[in-house]
Design an enzyme around this catalytic site. Structure first.
Site, PDB file in Angstrom:
ATOM      1  N   TYR A  17      56.166 -43.200 -26.996  1.00  0.00           N
ATOM      2  CA  TYR A  17      56.446 -43.960 -25.795  1.00  0.00           C
ATOM      3  C   TYR A  17      57.351 -43.190 -24.824  1.00  0.00           C
ATOM      4  CZ  TYR A  17      53.939 -47.779 -27.974  1.00  0.00           C
ATOM      5  OH  TYR A  17      52.959 -48.517 -28.554  1.00  0.00           O
ATOM      6  N   SER A  18      58.443 -43.784 -24.364  1.00  0.00           N
ATOM      7  CA  SER A  18      59.192 -43.158 -23.270  1.00  0.00           C
ATOM      8  C   SER A  18      59.975 -41.920 -23.668  1.00  0.00           C
ATOM      9  CB  SER A  18      60.136 -44.168 -22.625  1.00  0.00           C
ATOM     10  OG  SER A  18      59.406 -45.104 -21.855  1.00  0.00           O
ATOM     11  N   THR A  19      60.038 -41.595 -24.936  1.00  0.00           N
ATOM     12  CA  THR A  19      60.590 -40.299 -25.310  1.00  0.00           C
ATOM     13  C   THR A  19      59.787 -39.192 -24.633  1.00  0.00           C
ATOM     14  OG1 THR A  19      61.403 -41.176 -27.405  1.00  0.00           O
ATOM     15  CG2 THR A  19      61.131 -38.800 -27.287  1.00  0.00           C
TER      16      THR A  19
END
Length: 392
Positions: free
Chosen positions: A70-72
């Site tokens: 995801y936003s990593t």
């Protein structure tokens, strides 16, 4: 889960507490499958994995298992922009429209690259609800975003561009690279060629996963009742328009991570497929003056430029104070350890990566059992505390 979970990998004796913390996360029943890697002064000192790649616990998590982070992924995308800026292809102070002329429409002509990367441009997501397929149409989505009005006067506020960050940052990177070289490359290609490949992380992190690698990907396991992005936000109140745009256009459910179409597409704000090793190698290089394994991807000056603080105020989408640089979360409240200069990015469900140049640490964590905490996932807190207890 029983306390006899088998932990695989390697751990330097000085970091035995990290291995213990990793095991406790499993023994407390918080994990199904996970990996954790620590790079210190350019050397991998912890490389651990354990558990299972599926909810049924029939597929062991392997050394090369991948998972949606995801936003990593945003930190990986920001690193690409930083590398191109270091090469002179992008100027953070320049207007986005200098590279992407169509973006000047609807009151956005003065938006700078720095404002765009620090979530101050007001293009949190499409104003109209779109279907999931729209995320897979790069040119189509970028056309929509370039044409729309911002939710606020750019530069006066910040609001998390939850899904589309990778598209707008990536389009600047694509356009800038094409202006210089006369060839268009996707953000995923640029990441592989300029970031992951040189430091040996190319098999451990992908933005746009080849079908041949599908068998390595673990099953994402959402928290029951919290499958929708933005679940629990707003405290029962209706989200504001910017937040709704960011979280629900299109509506993103955690199960999408298990779809081949999602894995194949380039959604650099949310769909990187990787493991802790890939994340930690990137941040390990950034914590070590841009160098890992004898290869340099960016200069120290370039790292300082991409981690310059742009804003520190309440986020219009997330609802908490965020300290943003040019694509990275800057440390606050010891989210990434005690060094205030640490920087990184976290992902929905619990994954994260960060660099601490003071201690020369690059950290990566990836798992398949999601947690509901936006920040402060107890698994990550335990691991980070163990890291700093070991180096103090």
């Amino acid at each position: 889960m029983s306390d006899d979970i088998e932990i695989h990998g390697s751990c330097a004796p000085a970091f035995a507490a990290v291995r213990d913390a990793f095991a406790v996360n499993f023994n407390d029943g918080k994990e199904v499958g996970a990996s954790f890697v620590l790079v210190q002064a350019g050397e991998v000192v912890v490389d651990l994995w354990a558990g299972f790649a599926d909810a049924a616990r029939t597929r062991p998590w392997q050394a090369d298992t991948l998972i949606n982070t995801y936003s990593t992924t945003k930190g990986m995308a920001a690193t690409v922009v930083g590398v191109l800026a270091d090469e002179g292809l992008i100027d953070y102070a320049a207007k986005v429209a200098d590279y992407w002329p169509e973006f000047a429409a609807a009151g956005k002509a003065q938006v700078t690259v720095a404002q765009l990367l620090s979530h101050q441009a007001g293009i949190c997501g499409p104003r109209e609800r779109l279907e999931m397929e729209a995320l897979y149409d790069w040119d189509g989505l970028c056309t929509i975003l370039a044409a729309q009005w911002p939710f606020w006067e750019p530069g006066t506020a910040n609001g998390y561009h939850a899904i589309v960050f990778g598209h707008i940052a990536g389009e600047v990177a694509r356009r800038a690279y094409a202006l210089k070289h006369g060839v268009t490359k996707s953000l995923g290609q640029l990441f592989a060629e300029k970031v992951a490949g040189p430091i040996g992380a190319d098999g451990d992190y992908y933005i746009g996963l080849p079908e041949a690698e599908d068998g390595r990907v673990a099953e994402m396991i959402p928290v029951a009742g919290a499958d929708q992005l933005g679940s629990g936000m707003g405290g029962g109140k209706r989200m504001n328009d910017a937040a709704y745009s960011a979280m629900a256009h299109p509506p993103l459910t955690a199960h999408i991570a298990n779809d081949r179409a999602w894995r194949a597409a380039e959604v650099p704000g949310a769909n990187g497929q990787g493991n802790a090793r890939g994340i930690a190698k990137v941040y390990g290089a950034l914590a070590n003056g841009g160098e890992l394994g004898g290869q340099s991807i960016i200069s120290q000056r370039g790292i300082e430029a991409m981690t310059k603080e742009e804003c520190f105020r309440k986020d219009q989408v997330i609802g908490v104070r965020m300290r943003w640089s040019r694509g990275f979360i800057l440390n606050k409240a010891e989210l990434y350890g005690p060094n205030p200069d640490a920087f990184g990015h976290s992902g929905w469900g619990g994954s994260f990566g960060f660099a601490d140049s003071k201690a020369k640490l690059g950290v990566g964590y990836a798992m398949n059992q999601m947690d509901t905490n936006i920040f402060g996932d107890p698994r990550g807190v335990r691991l980070i505390n163990a890291v700093y207890d070991s180096v103090s």
